[in-house]
Design an enzyme around this catalytic site. Structure first.
Site, PDB file in Angstrom:
ATOM      1  N   PHE A  49       1.787  -3.493   4.037  1.00 57.10           N
ATOM      2  CA  PHE A  49       1.933  -4.381   5.160  1.00 57.10           C
ATOM      3  C   PHE A  49       3.838  -4.848   4.997  1.00 57.10           C
ATOM      4  CE2 PHE A  49      -2.397  -7.472   4.250  1.00 57.10           C
ATOM      5  CZ  PHE A  49      -3.035  -6.404   5.252  1.00 57.10           C
ATOM      6  N   GLU A  55      -3.350   4.955  13.239  1.00 63.11           N
ATOM      7  CA  GLU A  55      -2.864   6.322  12.739  1.00 63.11           C
ATOM      8  C   GLU A  55      -3.680   7.468  13.287  1.00 63.11           C
ATOM      9  OE1 GLU A  55      -2.978   8.204   8.189  1.00 63.11           O
ATOM     10  OE2 GLU A  55      -4.352   6.132   8.481  1.00 63.11           O
ATOM     11  N   CYS A  72       0.940  -1.078  -0.013  1.00 62.65           N
ATOM     12  CA  CYS A  72       0.172   0.206   0.227  1.00 62.65           C
ATOM     13  C   CYS A  72       0.665   1.320  -0.349  1.00 62.65           C
ATOM     14  CB  CYS A  72      -0.848   0.206   1.386  1.00 62.65           C
ATOM     15  SG  CYS A  72      -1.829  -1.799   1.271  1.00 62.65           S
ATOM     16  N   HIS A  76      -4.073   7.426   5.678  1.00 61.28           N
ATOM     17  CA  HIS A  76      -3.787   6.755   4.758  1.00 61.28           C
ATOM     18  C   HIS A  76      -5.186   5.774   5.796  1.00 61.28           C
ATOM     19  CE1 HIS A  76      -2.143   2.817   3.278  1.00 61.28           C
ATOM     20  NE2 HIS A  76      -2.654   2.017   4.683  1.00 61.28           N
ATOM     21  N   LYS A 108     -10.348   7.224   1.237  1.00 63.81           N
ATOM     22  CA  LYS A 108     -10.711   5.938   0.622  1.00 63.81           C
ATOM     23  C   LYS A 108     -12.078   5.705   1.108  1.00 63.81           C
ATOM     24  CE  LYS A 108      -6.296   4.374   1.608  1.00 63.81           C
ATOM     25  NZ  LYS A 108      -4.859   5.002   1.878  1.00 63.81           N
ATOM     26  N   HIS A 151      -9.406   1.199  -0.784  1.00 66.63           N
ATOM     27  CA  HIS A 151      -8.041   1.578  -0.736  1.00 66.63           C
ATOM     28  C   HIS A 151      -7.427   0.808  -2.309  1.00 66.63           C
ATOM     29  CE1 HIS A 151      -4.007   0.618   0.057  1.00 66.63           C
ATOM     30  NE2 HIS A 151      -4.648   0.485   1.151  1.00 66.63           N
TER      31      HIS A 151
END
Length: 436
Positions: A409, A323, A172, A312, A345, A350
């Site tokens: 990830f 976050e 991502c 994000h 998003k 996403h």
């Protein structure tokens, strides 16, 4: 925080073109209009029959015809993620007035189009063909179509860019890191222009099933448009998205010499790794915070200067809270509460490897238009988040500095700082969004 003047970078980097192909539209203006209208791009999956899957909706790019940008033969031999990338890159180059067919130094123009997963649909189809028809029926174009560098390669081929070509593949955070890579090439005089961004096309049975098995996806099959709800107490997972966004990044003097229109200056970037877990983020928040701090330091600005954050935030229960805590670590409680934040998003889903570039483009457009896109579906505020997430409606604002973040990830963290272009000296004003 120790800061330094971005003018220490003798070669400054500006944004001169933007191309977007998103679930809200197949071009920049349509996508932007959808964002400021607060429109969700989510709906039932139409790319394949998803009736037997646990999740049957996503954020698809609507009405996309790859033959508009590529020959039919090329379309058959390439993956959808490449089609999306070429479309966004062509729009960005046209927006920048960059016509490489008549450009005298194509070796000074590079490409950095990132992806999280590459040609996953081609991989899936190749495996099916091999299982059902045998190895002799697998296409010789299967491997060239699925490898992660092919979007960058085809952008290079189609536009005639002969400079450095790279393809970050860090989940991502991929396109945010791709933009950082491109910035380094420009600062270090390896190129004068970089066509940088990301592309992803992973709305397919394998990706849907895999993310659902990992309990990462929203299960709101009966209400897709309200499924992505970052920072909301009723959030239950992310919504799969696809698309591509590309920025034309250019060395300042090169852009000025050809009288290019300049949107913004890319002042700084920051990168870090959690070294913690394959999917879970650093529980202390210190490593993601370090990426943001490095970006601010590289830009020569303080948290107080940032007038907008494109977060994000993916609409996962743990991720959005984490976050929020990272933002508090960097900005302090008061600074975090006073800085407008949105997760777009909530509208695009996403977009994985394309998410960072899309959100970077949104930061630049938000400053240019003086409009901050909202976080939609923010109906039940989560008390564990509790910041200003620009709920549900667009907000007019005079923003001079913006920040975008990406966390992936594998523990990959990336952040970018942009400054609205007010002329060569404008970047040194350091004005906060309230004008102070």
């Amino acid at each position: 925080m120790v800061t330094r003047e971005a003018s220490n970078h003798t070669r400054r980097v500006v944004v001169t073109g933007i191309g977007m192909v998103t679930p809200l539209g197949t071009d920049r203006e349509t996508s932007w209009q959808g964002l400021i209208e607060g429109r969700s791009g989510a709906g039932p999956i139409t790319l394949f029959d998803a009736s037997d899957l646990p999740v049957r909706f996503g954020c698809e790019v609507p009405d996309f015809d790859p033959t508009v940008v590529l020959e039919r033969k090329t379309v058959r031999r390439t993956d959808r993620y490449t089609h999306l990338a070429v479309a966004a890159a062509r729009e960005a180059a046209a927006d920048a007035g960059l016509e490489l067919s008549s450009y005298t130094q194509p070796q000074r123009v590079g490409v950095a189009v990132a992806t999280g997963m590459g040609g996953l649909q081609t991989l899936l189809e190749g495996a099916r063909t091999m299982d059902s028809d045998g190895p002799d029926r697998v296409s010789p174009f299967a491997l060239p179509a699925l490898i992660p560098n092919m979007a960058s390669a085809w952008v290079s081929i189609e536009l005639g860019a002969m400079g450095p070509v790279s393809a970050a593949c860090t989940a991502c955070a991929a396109s945010t890191m791709g933009i950082a890579d491109a910035t380094l090439y420009l600062r270090n005089n390896l190129a004068d222009v970089m066509i940088a961004g990301g592309s992803e096309a992973v709305i397919n049975p394998l990706a849907i099933t895999g993310f659902a098995a990992a309990r990462a996806l929203s299960q709101r099959n009966d209400d897709p448009r309200r499924a992505s709800r970052p920072f909301d107490s009723d959030r239950d997972g992310l919504v799969m998205g696809e698309g591509a966004s590309v920025l034309v990044l250019e060395e300042l003097e090169h852009a000025q010499a050809r009288r290019a229109r300049i949107y913004a200056e890319l002042l700084g970037f920051g990168l870090s790794a959690d070294a913690e877990h394959i999917t879970a983020s650093d529980p202390t928040g210190k490593s993601p915070a370090r990426a943001i701090g490095l970006a601010l330091d590289d830009a020569g600005v303080s948290p107080h200067d940032i007038g907008y954050i494109n977060a994000h935030a993916t609409s996962t229960p743990v991720g959005d809270t984490a976050e929020t805590n990272v933002i508090r670590l960097v900005f302090g409680d008061e600074g975090a509460r006073s800085t407008p934040i949105s997760s777009t998003k909530s509208m695009t889903g996403h977009m994985f490897g394309a998410a960072g570039a899309t959100e970077a483009a949104i930061c630049v457009l938000a400053m240019s238009y003086g409009l901050l896109p909202p976080t939609i579906n923010h109906e039940s505020p989560d008390p564990d988040c509790g910041l200003d997430y620009i709920p549900n409606d667009v907000r007019p604002a005079n923003v001079t500095h913006s920040l975008t973040t990406s966390f992936a990830f594998g523990g990959h963290n990336a952040a970018l700082v942009f400054h609205r272009w007010d002329g060569p000296e404008g970047r040194r004003t350091g004005k906060h969004h309230d004008g102070s």
